[in-house]
Enzyme design. Structure first.
Site, PDB file in Angstrom:
ATOM      1  N   LYS A 159       3.370  -4.431   3.313  1.00 24.97           N
ATOM      2  CA  LYS A 159       2.363  -4.029   2.316  1.00 24.97           C
ATOM      3  C   LYS A 159       2.951  -3.053   1.305  1.00 24.97           C
ATOM      4  O   LYS A 159       2.330  -2.784   0.282  1.00 24.97           O
ATOM      5  CB  LYS A 159       1.127  -3.452   3.001  1.00 24.97           C
ATOM      6  CG  LYS A 159       0.276  -4.487   3.709  1.00 24.97           C
ATOM      7  CD  LYS A 159      -1.086  -3.964   4.111  1.00 24.97           C
ATOM      8  CE  LYS A 159      -1.026  -2.897   5.174  1.00 24.97           C
ATOM      9  NZ  LYS A 159      -0.489  -3.406   6.464  1.00 24.97           N
ATOM     10  N   TYR A 168       1.180   3.781   2.743  1.00 25.82           N
ATOM     11  CA  TYR A 168       2.602   3.815   3.058  1.00 25.82           C
ATOM     12  C   TYR A 168       3.342   4.787   2.145  1.00 25.82           C
ATOM     13  O   TYR A 168       4.241   5.508   2.571  1.00 25.82           O
ATOM     14  CB  TYR A 168       3.221   2.430   2.911  1.00 25.82           C
ATOM     15  CG  TYR A 168       2.851   1.419   3.968  1.00 25.82           C
ATOM     16  CD1 TYR A 168       2.241   1.786   5.165  1.00 25.82           C
ATOM     17  CD2 TYR A 168       3.129   0.071   3.775  1.00 25.82           C
ATOM     18  CE1 TYR A 168       1.917   0.850   6.125  1.00 25.82           C
ATOM     19  CE2 TYR A 168       2.813  -0.876   4.737  1.00 25.82           C
ATOM     20  CZ  TYR A 168       2.203  -0.483   5.909  1.00 25.82           C
ATOM     21  OH  TYR A 168       1.905  -1.419   6.860  1.00 25.82           O
TER      22      TYR A 168
END
Length: 352
Positions: A112, A143
């Site tokens: 992702k 992230y």
């Protein structure tokens, strides 16, 4: 003197495989930080609420790990909340360890990084294969927040860091959102029990396109390698099996393992979350009939996550050139990744 690994999320698919590897190879003391107790012999578990800074600080008050491996995340309703909560998990751990002499911090994120968060999942079409030098997307992404936390802590503490970006994780785990092997194994057994067709649930793009996955054992080896290889310090790496495949090739081979026939692709997605919405009683009967561990369907299968992976309409595979250049040469056959995981799920009486 043994190295001391603190594995944040030691009961998850990534953390448990890492713990098994470190203990099997020796030279490591392994401490797990999680809500639940690790079932792996040799792991000393510290229980806490990772989202609560005070709880984490109390749990880690006496700890002086040499290496920290962060493999945990907690899904939230929005990406803004994902950023707040999951960035906070990393910050809570690293703040609790200030001044303790941590040498290296490893963070597990994922693909992702290139595809975007669930709210904007695969809405862009980044060039494949994904390479580590590709720029961050403009979307919010937890992230990125987690990365920034380890960068800041590394600068403050003088430690090194590594970021590991696996694709879909395949391996033995129960109660883990990212475990496609358990989800597909449960799906296959429900098809066998009901006489239903074993239909690929995803998009035509994923059925036909080149793709890859990450065996949890490869990820564990990669984490250990980067944490103990000076040249790999302060780098982000993709980590996948090293084999490119197409689902239309793999699907009948998975069916053959379970002794069922793979259906023809239906021409459109048929998501598992919809198809198996009422399958709980069927699963309960399978558990009863075969004397399996008494796990509800929601614990052993994660239909929403597998649907997200298989429903993408963009090509998704990763370049491993950077890891190869730095010396990581491990490779994993993908069909064996699945069948080994199925074998372990059977041996543990999770599936028949």
């Amino acid at each position: 003197m043994n190295k001391h690994a603190l594995i944040v999320g030691a009961t998850g698919i990534a953390g448990s495989n890492l713990a098994e590897l470190l203990l099997a190879e020796g030279g490591w003391d392994v401490t797990g930080l999680s809500r639940s107790i690790s079932p792996i012999a040799g792991v000393r578990t510290l229980s806490c609420d990772l989202t609560d800074a005070a709880s984490v600080a109390t749990a880690l008050s006496q700890e002086k790990p040499s290496h920290v491996f962060i493999t945990a995340w907690a899904r939230q309703a929005t990406e803004a909340e994902n950023c707040r909560v999951n960035g906070g998990i990393v910050r809570n751990v690293l703040d609790a360890l200030k001044g303790r002499g941590v040498q290296h911090v490893a963070l597990v994120t994922g693909t992702k990084h290139y595809l975007g968060p669930f709210e904007a999942y695969a809405k862009t079409a980044p060039e494949t294969p994904f390479r580590e030098e590709q720029a961050r997307l403009p979307n919010e992404n937890f992230y990125y927040v987690q990365e920034d936390e380890i960068f800041a802590a590394s600068e403050r503490e003088g430690s090194t860091w590594s970021v590991h970006r696996p694709h879909t994780l395949i391996g033995f785990a129960v109660g883990n959102a990212m475990n496609m092997a358990a989800t597909l194994g449960v799906y296959a057994e429900i098809c066998k029990e009901t006489g239903s067709k074993f239909v690929f649930p995803g998009s035509l793009q994923q059925w036909e396109a080149a793709t890859d996955v990450t065996d949890a054992r490869i990820l564990a080896k990669h984490l250990k390698w980067a944490a103990t290889t000076p040249a790999a310090a302060n780098h982000a790496f993709n980590v996948v099996n090293g084999e490119i495949f197409r689902w239309k090739w793999l699907w009948p081979r998975l069916a053959a393992y379970f002794g069922i026939e793979a259906a023809e692709y239906p021409g459109k997605p048929e998501p598992l979350e919809t198809r198996l919405a009422d399958a709980g009683p069927v699963w309960d009967e399978i558990v009863r009939k075969h004397g399996l561990e008494n796990n509800p369907l929601s614990r052993v299968a994660s239909f929403w996550h597998t649907d997200a992976d298989l429903g993408r309409e963009v090509e998704t595979f990763n370049d491993m050139g950077k890891s190869r250049k730095f010396g990581f040469m491990d490779y994993q056959d993908t069909l064996t990744s699945f069948t080994d995981a199925f074998d372990r799920l059977r041996a543990a009486r999770i599936i028949p």
